[in-house]
Design a protein around this motif. Sequence first.
Motif, PDB file in Angstrom:
ATOM      1  N   ALA A  86     -32.928  20.477 -41.848  1.00 35.91           N
ATOM      2  CA  ALA A  86     -31.494  20.754 -41.869  1.00 35.91           C
ATOM      3  C   ALA A  86     -31.084  21.053 -43.292  1.00 35.91           C
ATOM      4  N   HIS A  99     -36.236  19.304 -31.321  1.00 34.77           N
ATOM      5  CA  HIS A  99     -36.126  19.663 -32.733  1.00 34.77           C
ATOM      6  C   HIS A  99     -34.696  19.960 -33.177  1.00 34.77           C
ATOM      7  N   ASP A 100     -33.740  19.722 -32.292  1.00 36.11           N
ATOM      8  CA  ASP A 100     -32.351  20.003 -32.655  1.00 36.11           C
ATOM      9  C   ASP A 100     -31.542  18.701 -32.680  1.00 36.11           C
ATOM     10  N   SER A 152     -38.941  20.186 -37.962  1.00 33.37           N
ATOM     11  CA  SER A 152     -37.514  20.516 -37.967  1.00 33.37           C
ATOM     12  C   SER A 152     -36.929  20.144 -39.326  1.00 33.37           C
ATOM     13  N   ASP A 175     -32.524  21.993 -37.111  1.00 29.73           N
ATOM     14  CA  ASP A 175     -33.005  23.167 -36.384  1.00 29.73           C
ATOM     15  C   ASP A 175     -34.524  23.188 -36.488  1.00 29.73           C
ATOM     16  N   PRO A 176     -35.186  24.021 -35.662  1.00 28.68           N
ATOM     17  CA  PRO A 176     -36.648  24.004 -35.608  1.00 28.68           C
ATOM     18  C   PRO A 176     -37.327  24.723 -36.774  1.00 28.68           C
ATOM     19  N   LYS A 224     -26.798  19.018 -37.845  1.00 24.92           N
ATOM     20  CA  LYS A 224     -27.703  19.342 -36.754  1.00 24.92           C
ATOM     21  C   LYS A 224     -28.991  19.933 -37.307  1.00 24.92           C
TER      22      LYS A 224
END
Length: 808
Positions: free
Chosen positions: A793, A753-754, A791, A782-783, A780
């Motif tokens: 961003a 998830h990243d 996920s 993130d979860p 990037k």
Amino acid sequence: MTHRREAPAVTKLDPTRPTAAAAGGTGGTKVPDTFRAIRPAVTPPPLRPEPEPAATAPVAPTAPAAPAELAADATLAPSEVTRLVGGWHHNPHGVLGAHPVPQGTAVRVLRPFAERVVLETTGPDGDPSDPGDQYELTHQQDGLFTALLPHTDLPAYRLRVSYDGAELVQEDGYRMLPTLGDTDLHLIGEGRHEELWKVLGSHVRTIGRVSGTAFAVWAPNASGVRVIGDFNGWSGAAHPMRSLGGSGVWELFVPGIGEGTRYKYEIATRDGRMLQKADPLAQATEAPPATASVVHTSSHTWQDQDWLADRAATATQHDAPMSVYEVHLASWRPGLTYRELAVSLPAYVSELGFTHVELMPVMEHPFGGSWGYQVSGFYAPTARLGGPDDFKFMIDALHRAGIGVIVDWVPAHFPKDDFALRQFDGQPLYEPADPLRAEHPDWGTLEFDYGRKEVRNFLVANAVFWCQEYHVDGLRVDAVASMLYLDYSREGDAWTPNAGGGRENWDAVGFLQEMNATVYRRCPGVVTIAEESTAWPGVTRPTEHSGLGFGLKWNMGWMHDSLDYMSHDPIHRRYHHNEMTFSMVYAYSENYLLPISHDEVVHGKGSLVSKMPGDWWQQRANMRAYLAYMWAHPGKKLLFMGQEFAQGAEWNHDTGPQWWVLGDDWPAAPDHRGVQDLVRDLNRIYTDSPALWRLDTDPAGFAWIDGGAAEDNVFSFVRFDEERRPLVSVTNLSPVVRADYRVGLPTVRPDVHDSVWLEVLNTDASAYGGGGVGNPDPVKADPTPWNGRDSSAELILPPLGTIWLSPA
């Protein structure tokens, strides 16, 4: 009662005696003064110079006079001659030429205005270098010359015809068999001759040792048909055609003429009129406003074999990239010929990265202002820019540059010009007899009679012709909706229902199915594209499943809805959000192409950039964001010329694109070049990203991230290829920067998830004329769950901009 007319006996000539012309005699019919005045335009070209007689050639004695009753067998009844000369004889070959009779062979030759006609037999194989006996024919009436020869088996012969004392050596086309065979006539009668252009029209042929041109035309209601042209002073008296039975086809072989000959058909109607018509299957024409047909034989040697092989190996265009540059050839670079365009057009299209060009109709048309959509010569590229081989040269050049060629094809209607298809043989032929069905109310033209098998054959073969003879890769079929509905643009009693009382034109449906099935069967890799503006079901469904059988359909609904949305001031766009998202409700009901075509930049609609609200900066920003949204949306792409660099004025077919706005001396040139650079990058990234085209017709290739952010004027979605590799598109159509705007992102790899994403396109980049707002550094994920995804961003969305993200 049999008409008999005594004639002087045939005379076998002594080759050592001077001819009547050389001795000052006139013989035959005196040439009228008016005819003498145009002699240079009338005199047919000689086939060969007369051979010098051998020094030891024997002197042929003069034949004794034949009995009058024998000579009379070569003459015709005056009424028969009148039909021949008047142009309403259905079987001139039955009386002209050489025909066996009990007393020998009757020879009849129609040479109006000739002073003298001499028949000369040739060698056993027709070798003109081996002259035989000579016989002088007697003038009977109105240019008909006759003779009764003693031969029971007349050898090959030629004619020596004198005009104004000048002798021309000619072959007799009326001794030739028809150039159409029984199989051809059977297929024409069935409406299934898929290579109709090879037998109808004009074709240079050599029959035995005789070279000439074969003419054939379908005119079933005619009382007579003659060929007129620059080879006979546009007087058809000497060239009546024969009717080939019940086929409705008239045919004639004319020796001694070939490539470049201008001609028409002179058609005698049942009500006594005489029409002059261009050849419906002519493969070349004069340049308008001249309207004659031209005999053409191609000498082009194709060099695109690899292209055709690759095309044939491609099952369909559905899972391949297709971005189309729509071009009006005559105005793209005004004044350029096909061969000059063969240099500049492939270079420009390649440099911008388009995969295809679509050419607005190239078929011959009388009025340039129709842009080619009122076709008079369906089998001939317009002569305005060059000849047929020049057009082939241009297509060849595009193929060698890796660019596909689509041509607009117009089987929906044709103009009413007297020289063309309207009442071709004096009665409705290509158009329906019912005037309510024949008249097209929008364009002042006539519709085709799709229920007539010969008309369907004319059109189906025409579609095959452009794919087969000109190697085009696609046909964009114009105005399909006008063909499908009997009440199209008609109200009240202005239309006639079908047999079931409905509005569907089932004859047109059958024609379109036949056309598509035939083209796909005969021309592997070709795509047909429907301009169809209604919700007719199954436009791109295969014919075997009761569809119309097209490969693609223009998505007119998407075009109108999205342009309407873009025309609103951003503050009001929240109320029209569904105009941008509705297209995905039906996106997979057909196989679609998204068109921003010429229709949207004419008739007072303005150019694409001028449709956008705001000042000049906002207009360009809106346009750039819109184009990137379009390129990411499912469906193939089409953009009309001039819009790729945001020209400000709507299209003018006389002046073409405003190329000068790209010049260094134009103050806003960087702004226009910025849009052009964006289009180049859109095409490059699009072609290199299978996620944007591999699953265009598969719902698995698209998913909304957030299609409901109306208050933000934001649209975000993801495209996938067959291996689920994603490309994310986010469009912000408000004029404010949206910083830290969280967007749910797809999972690149299970349980990860990243993931890291790169901004591969930003329409607000300074290189495109934007403000440079965006995400220059890798993003990037993130979860944080967002938009229904595991996920997400935070992104920086530029104002009036679109960004594309791809996993690193």
